[in-house]
Design an enzyme around this catalytic site. Sequence first.
Site, mmCIF file in Angstrom:
data_model
loop_
_atom_site.group_PDB
_atom_site.id
_atom_site.type_symbol
_atom_site.label_atom_id
_atom_site.label_comp_id
_atom_site.label_asym_id
_atom_site.label_seq_id
_atom_site.Cartn_x
_atom_site.Cartn_y
_atom_site.Cartn_z
ATOM 1 N N ASP A 128 0.797 -1.210 0.000
ATOM 2 C CA ASP A 128 0.000 0.000 0.000
ATOM 3 C C ASP A 128 0.846 1.285 0.000
ATOM 4 O O ASP A 128 0.374 2.333 0.414
ATOM 5 C CB ASP A 128 -0.896 -0.037 1.264
ATOM 6 C CG ASP A 128 -2.066 0.916 1.173
ATOM 7 O OD1 ASP A 128 -2.383 1.323 0.059
ATOM 8 O OD2 ASP A 128 -2.644 1.252 2.220
ATOM 9 N N CYS A 182 -20.400 -11.144 -7.571
ATOM 10 C CA CYS A 182 -21.460 -10.817 -6.605
ATOM 11 C C CYS A 182 -22.826 -11.317 -7.073
ATOM 12 O O CYS A 182 -23.777 -11.335 -6.283
ATOM 13 C CB CYS A 182 -21.546 -9.309 -6.419
ATOM 14 S SG CYS A 182 -20.081 -8.589 -5.695
ATOM 15 N N CYS A 185 -26.592 -9.683 -6.062
ATOM 16 C CA CYS A 185 -26.566 -8.963 -4.783
ATOM 17 C C CYS A 185 -26.197 -7.489 -5.006
ATOM 18 O O CYS A 185 -25.313 -7.179 -5.813
ATOM 19 C CB CYS A 185 -25.545 -9.614 -3.852
ATOM 20 S SG CYS A 185 -25.381 -8.770 -2.273
ATOM 21 N N CYS A 188 -24.326 -3.838 -0.636
ATOM 22 C CA CYS A 188 -23.390 -2.759 -0.288
ATOM 23 C C CYS A 188 -23.786 -1.460 -0.984
ATOM 24 O O CYS A 188 -23.768 -0.384 -0.375
ATOM 25 C CB CYS A 188 -21.954 -3.147 -0.627
ATOM 26 S SG CYS A 188 -21.715 -3.637 -2.332
ATOM 27 N N CYS A 192 -24.847 1.649 1.506
ATOM 28 C CA CYS A 192 -23.883 2.737 1.707
ATOM 29 C C CYS A 192 -24.654 4.032 2.003
ATOM 30 O O CYS A 192 -25.458 4.478 1.192
ATOM 31 C CB CYS A 192 -23.014 2.921 0.456
ATOM 32 S SG CYS A 192 -21.996 4.406 0.568
ATOM 33 N N CYS A 238 -20.056 -1.213 4.096
ATOM 34 C CA CYS A 238 -20.174 -2.021 2.876
ATOM 35 C C CYS A 238 -19.504 -3.383 3.022
ATOM 36 O O CYS A 238 -19.646 -4.246 2.150
ATOM 37 C CB CYS A 238 -19.657 -1.265 1.651
ATOM 38 S SG CYS A 238 -17.980 -0.660 1.809
ATOM 39 N N CYS A 242 -22.039 -7.355 3.696
ATOM 40 C CA CYS A 242 -21.724 -8.309 2.622
ATOM 41 C C CYS A 242 -21.920 -9.744 3.113
ATOM 42 O O CYS A 242 -21.324 -10.162 4.108
ATOM 43 C CB CYS A 242 -20.278 -8.103 2.159
ATOM 44 S SG CYS A 242 -19.813 -9.258 0.852
#
Length: 307
Positions: A128, A182, A185, A188, A192, A238, A242
């Site tokens: 990162d 997904c 679905c 999320c 949100c 989110c 899930c």
Amino acid sequence: MITSVQIKEYAYSLGFGACGICKAEEVGDENRDAYEEWIRNSYQADMDYMQRNADKRCDPVLLVEGAKSVVSVALNYYPEKKQPQDHPQFAYYAYGKDYHDILKIKLQQLFDFIKSIEPTTEGRCFVDTAPVLERYWAAKAGIGFIGKNSLIIIPKKGSYFFLGELIINLELDYDEPLALSCGSCTRCVDTCPTKAITSPKIVDSNKCISYQTIENKGSIDENIAPSMDNRFYGCDICQQVCPWNRYAQPHSISEFNPSEDFLNLSFEKLDNLSEEEYRKIFKGSAVKRAKFSGLKRNLETIKRNRK
Ligand code: SF4
Ligand code: SF4
């Protein structure tokens, strides 16, 4: 000659929850276009570093000379012990010590293991901190698939994972991306609170509570503030909604465990927190990214939401 199986077995022995390996090659047009459109839409907000080094981001050979393989790893951070619900909420990833440090040590150990068998191996560890499309590589290496919330979802494990990469000049056997998605679905996207997920896999950072409470160095957007509720540092909504995270199991990394002082941070405690106490509680924590003044700003914002 080291094998991909040996590398993965060693990665698991270090505590990684997933490891996959793929060829280090230029990112395909579809993903490059998606990244460039995200930048064109200014969805990176004022995280200017996201728009720098676009070429390096899309070609690992520009990051590591002679790169042949990307070893992608994932480290679980799902906490067993959580903050009381009525306390200002921190995202789970911020509960313990800074993941950059912990993940980098483990990645280096993995790299050392590879070099102990293949001494001429050269490469770099990434956590990162460099222009690497880490979710793209994790998906390409078959660790998981990218969900509509834009995060990597690992089958039967969920998405509470830090990602890291080793880019090396060694050719290996490669994994295939998973044939999972997904499906229908949209939990999320629907849940949100700020509608920051503008379309599947695309998050507008300007609207995201994570960005607003951590990366944003100015005032919190007045349109977003009322939706923060008591989300004080980051946001896990989110992920919490899930269905794949029903599989989440607590991590076993002692450095990620929250201290008692951290778990005791009520509204009142945070309100009266001195800078000295802040430095003590968050020593070695990623929370320091927001600085003391950032935490006070966040607190003032969520205090208004309580009225
Ligand atoms: S982190 Fe929170 S605000 Fe950001 S996209 Fe997810 S649910 Fe929305
Ligand atoms: S909540 Fe549903 S749509 Fe969102 S990432 Fe999880 S499975 Fe995908």
